[in-house]
Design a protein around this motif. Structure first.
Motif, PDB file in Angstrom:
ATOM      1  N   PHE A   1       4.455  -4.707  75.420  1.00  0.00           N
ATOM      2  CA  PHE A   1       5.154  -4.489  76.520  1.00  0.00           C
ATOM      3  C   PHE A   1       4.691  -4.958  77.691  1.00  0.00           C
ATOM      4  N   LYS A   2       3.514  -5.337  77.954  1.00  0.00           N
ATOM      5  CA  LYS A   2       3.050  -6.180  79.058  1.00  0.00           C
ATOM      6  C   LYS A   2       2.609  -7.488  78.591  1.00  0.00           C
ATOM      7  N   ALA A   3       2.763  -8.470  79.522  1.00  0.00           N
ATOM      8  CA  ALA A   3       2.395  -9.941  79.182  1.00  0.00           C
ATOM      9  C   ALA A   3       1.073 -10.085  79.032  1.00  0.00           C
ATOM     10  N   GLY A   4       0.821 -11.024  77.809  1.00  0.00           N
ATOM     11  CA  GLY A   4      -0.719 -11.213  77.540  1.00  0.00           C
ATOM     12  C   GLY A   4      -1.258 -10.277  76.809  1.00  0.00           C
ATOM     13  N   GLN A   5      -0.737  -9.458  76.109  1.00  0.00           N
ATOM     14  CA  GLN A   5      -1.323  -8.333  75.156  1.00  0.00           C
ATOM     15  C   GLN A   5      -0.249  -7.645  74.398  1.00  0.00           C
ATOM     16  N   GLY A   6      -0.779  -6.867  73.256  1.00  0.00           N
ATOM     17  CA  GLY A   6       0.094  -6.516  72.225  1.00  0.00           C
ATOM     18  C   GLY A   6      -0.746  -5.766  71.138  1.00  0.00           C
ATOM     19  N   PRO A   7       0.085  -5.209  70.429  1.00  0.00           N
ATOM     20  CA  PRO A   7      -0.683  -4.671  69.115  1.00  0.00           C
ATOM     21  C   PRO A   7      -0.980  -5.600  67.895  1.00  0.00           C
ATOM     22  N   ILE A   8      -1.604  -5.365  66.811  1.00  0.00           N
ATOM     23  CA  ILE A   8      -1.661  -6.319  65.842  1.00  0.00           C
ATOM     24  C   ILE A   8      -2.237  -5.105  64.649  1.00  0.00           C
ATOM     25  N   LEU A   9      -1.659  -5.579  63.520  1.00  0.00           N
ATOM     26  CA  LEU A   9      -1.747  -4.756  62.252  1.00  0.00           C
ATOM     27  C   LEU A   9      -2.418  -5.544  61.168  1.00  0.00           C
ATOM     28  N   GLN A  10      -3.707  -5.162  60.598  1.00  0.00           N
ATOM     29  CA  GLN A  10      -4.252  -5.699  59.452  1.00  0.00           C
ATOM     30  C   GLN A  10      -3.881  -4.887  58.168  1.00  0.00           C
ATOM     31  N   ILE A  11      -3.140  -5.566  57.124  1.00  0.00           N
ATOM     32  CA  ILE A  11      -2.524  -4.878  55.884  1.00  0.00           C
ATOM     33  C   ILE A  11      -3.357  -5.488  54.748  1.00  0.00           C
ATOM     34  N   LYS A  12      -4.062  -4.657  54.005  1.00  0.00           N
ATOM     35  CA  LYS A  12      -4.848  -5.297  53.031  1.00  0.00           C
ATOM     36  C   LYS A  12      -4.021  -5.113  51.662  1.00  0.00           C
ATOM     37  N   ASP A  13      -4.644  -5.665  50.646  1.00  0.00           N
ATOM     38  CA  ASP A  13      -3.669  -5.794  49.252  1.00  0.00           C
ATOM     39  C   ASP A  13      -3.618  -4.439  48.803  1.00  0.00           C
ATOM     40  N   ASP A  14      -4.447  -3.457  48.788  1.00  0.00           N
ATOM     41  CA  ASP A  14      -4.318  -1.937  48.508  1.00  0.00           C
ATOM     42  C   ASP A  14      -3.397  -1.284  49.417  1.00  0.00           C
ATOM     43  N   GLY A  15      -2.746  -1.771  50.395  1.00  0.00           N
ATOM     44  CA  GLY A  15      -1.770  -1.205  51.321  1.00  0.00           C
ATOM     45  C   GLY A  15      -2.424  -0.319  52.502  1.00  0.00           C
ATOM     46  N   SER A  16      -3.737  -0.452  52.691  1.00  0.00           N
ATOM     47  CA  SER A  16      -4.327   0.384  53.831  1.00  0.00           C
ATOM     48  C   SER A  16      -4.131  -0.667  54.886  1.00  0.00           C
ATOM     49  N   VAL A  17      -3.834  -0.005  56.050  1.00  0.00           N
ATOM     50  CA  VAL A  17      -3.589  -0.596  57.360  1.00  0.00           C
ATOM     51  C   VAL A  17      -4.414  -0.284  58.271  1.00  0.00           C
ATOM     52  N   GLU A  18      -4.945  -1.348  59.089  1.00  0.00           N
ATOM     53  CA  GLU A  18      -5.712  -1.202  60.315  1.00  0.00           C
ATOM     54  C   GLU A  18      -5.127  -1.697  61.423  1.00  0.00           C
ATOM     55  N   ALA A  19      -5.239  -0.952  62.507  1.00  0.00           N
ATOM     56  CA  ALA A  19      -4.547  -1.170  63.703  1.00  0.00           C
ATOM     57  C   ALA A  19      -5.405  -1.823  64.564  1.00  0.00           C
ATOM     58  N   GLY A  20      -4.921  -2.814  65.575  1.00  0.00           N
ATOM     59  CA  GLY A  20      -5.836  -3.164  66.653  1.00  0.00           C
ATOM     60  C   GLY A  20      -5.194  -3.718  67.737  1.00  0.00           C
ATOM     61  N   SER A  21      -5.622  -4.647  68.445  1.00  0.00           N
ATOM     62  CA  SER A  21      -4.762  -5.183  69.686  1.00  0.00           C
ATOM     63  C   SER A  21      -5.312  -6.483  70.001  1.00  0.00           C
ATOM     64  N   TRP A  22      -4.574  -7.339  70.659  1.00  0.00           N
ATOM     65  CA  TRP A  22      -4.903  -8.548  71.122  1.00  0.00           C
ATOM     66  C   TRP A  22      -4.714  -8.745  72.604  1.00  0.00           C
ATOM     67  N   GLU A  23      -5.372  -9.698  73.123  1.00  0.00           N
ATOM     68  CA  GLU A  23      -5.196  -9.615  74.838  1.00  0.00           C
ATOM     69  C   GLU A  23      -5.417 -11.103  74.935  1.00  0.00           C
ATOM     70  N   GLU A  24      -4.683 -11.970  75.948  1.00  0.00           N
ATOM     71  CA  GLU A  24      -5.088 -13.302  76.323  1.00  0.00           C
ATOM     72  C   GLU A  24      -5.335 -13.266  77.706  1.00  0.00           C
ATOM     73  N   LYS A  25      -6.653 -13.855  78.153  1.00  0.00           N
ATOM     74  CA  LYS A  25      -7.231 -13.874  79.403  1.00  0.00           C
ATOM     75  C   LYS A  25      -7.727 -15.248  79.422  1.00  0.00           C
ATOM     76  N   SER A  26      -7.228 -15.875  80.448  1.00  0.00           N
ATOM     77  CA  SER A  26      -7.645 -17.300  80.874  1.00  0.00           C
ATOM     78  C   SER A  26      -7.545 -18.339  79.903  1.00  0.00           C
ATOM     79  N   GLY A  27      -6.450 -17.897  79.146  1.00  0.00           N
ATOM     80  CA  GLY A  27      -6.094 -18.972  78.061  1.00  0.00           C
ATOM     81  C   GLY A  27      -6.843 -18.807  76.743  1.00  0.00           C
ATOM     82  N   GLU A  28      -7.532 -17.800  76.702  1.00  0.00           N
ATOM     83  CA  GLU A  28      -8.152 -17.269  75.402  1.00  0.00           C
ATOM     84  C   GLU A  28      -7.660 -16.140  74.776  1.00  0.00           C
TER      85      GLU A  28
END
Length: 104
Positions: free
Chosen positions: A43-70
């Protein structure tokens, strides 16, 4: 009129710079490790959610953020730097060890 055009151009450039690279959004897969990443626009510029889904169906939630081009990614207790290789490949690079590559 010139001042208005200049001001409009500056505002457009600022808005464009504040947005993250839209090439990262979408579903990414690593067939070797049987992992899938769903990178979503936040919802904000330069950040958001990320989901990692494994083969067994388990889900791990995380986040990403862009700062200074990284782009920094946090998944659980792990932190990564996200690297782009064109429009079809990304890399999650930990602070130690080998990175993980994903295809779109």
């Amino acid at each position: 009129m010139k001042k208005f055009t200049f001001l409009l151009t500056v505002l457009v450039l600022i808005a464009e710079i504040s947005n993250a690279d839209s090439r990262i959004y979408g579903v990414w897969e690593n067939a070797e490790q049987k992992l899938r990443l769903d990178i979503l626009d936040g919802f904000k510029a330069g950040q958001g959610p990320i989901l990692q889904i494994k083969d067994d169906g388990s889900v791990e939630a995380g986040s990403w953020e862009e700062k200074s081009g990284e782009i920094k990614v946090k998944l659980g207790y792990s932190s990564y730097t996200l690297g782009l290789d064109g429009d079809s490949k990304i890399f999650l690079n930990p602070s130690y060890g080998d990175g993980i590559s994903f295809l779109k």
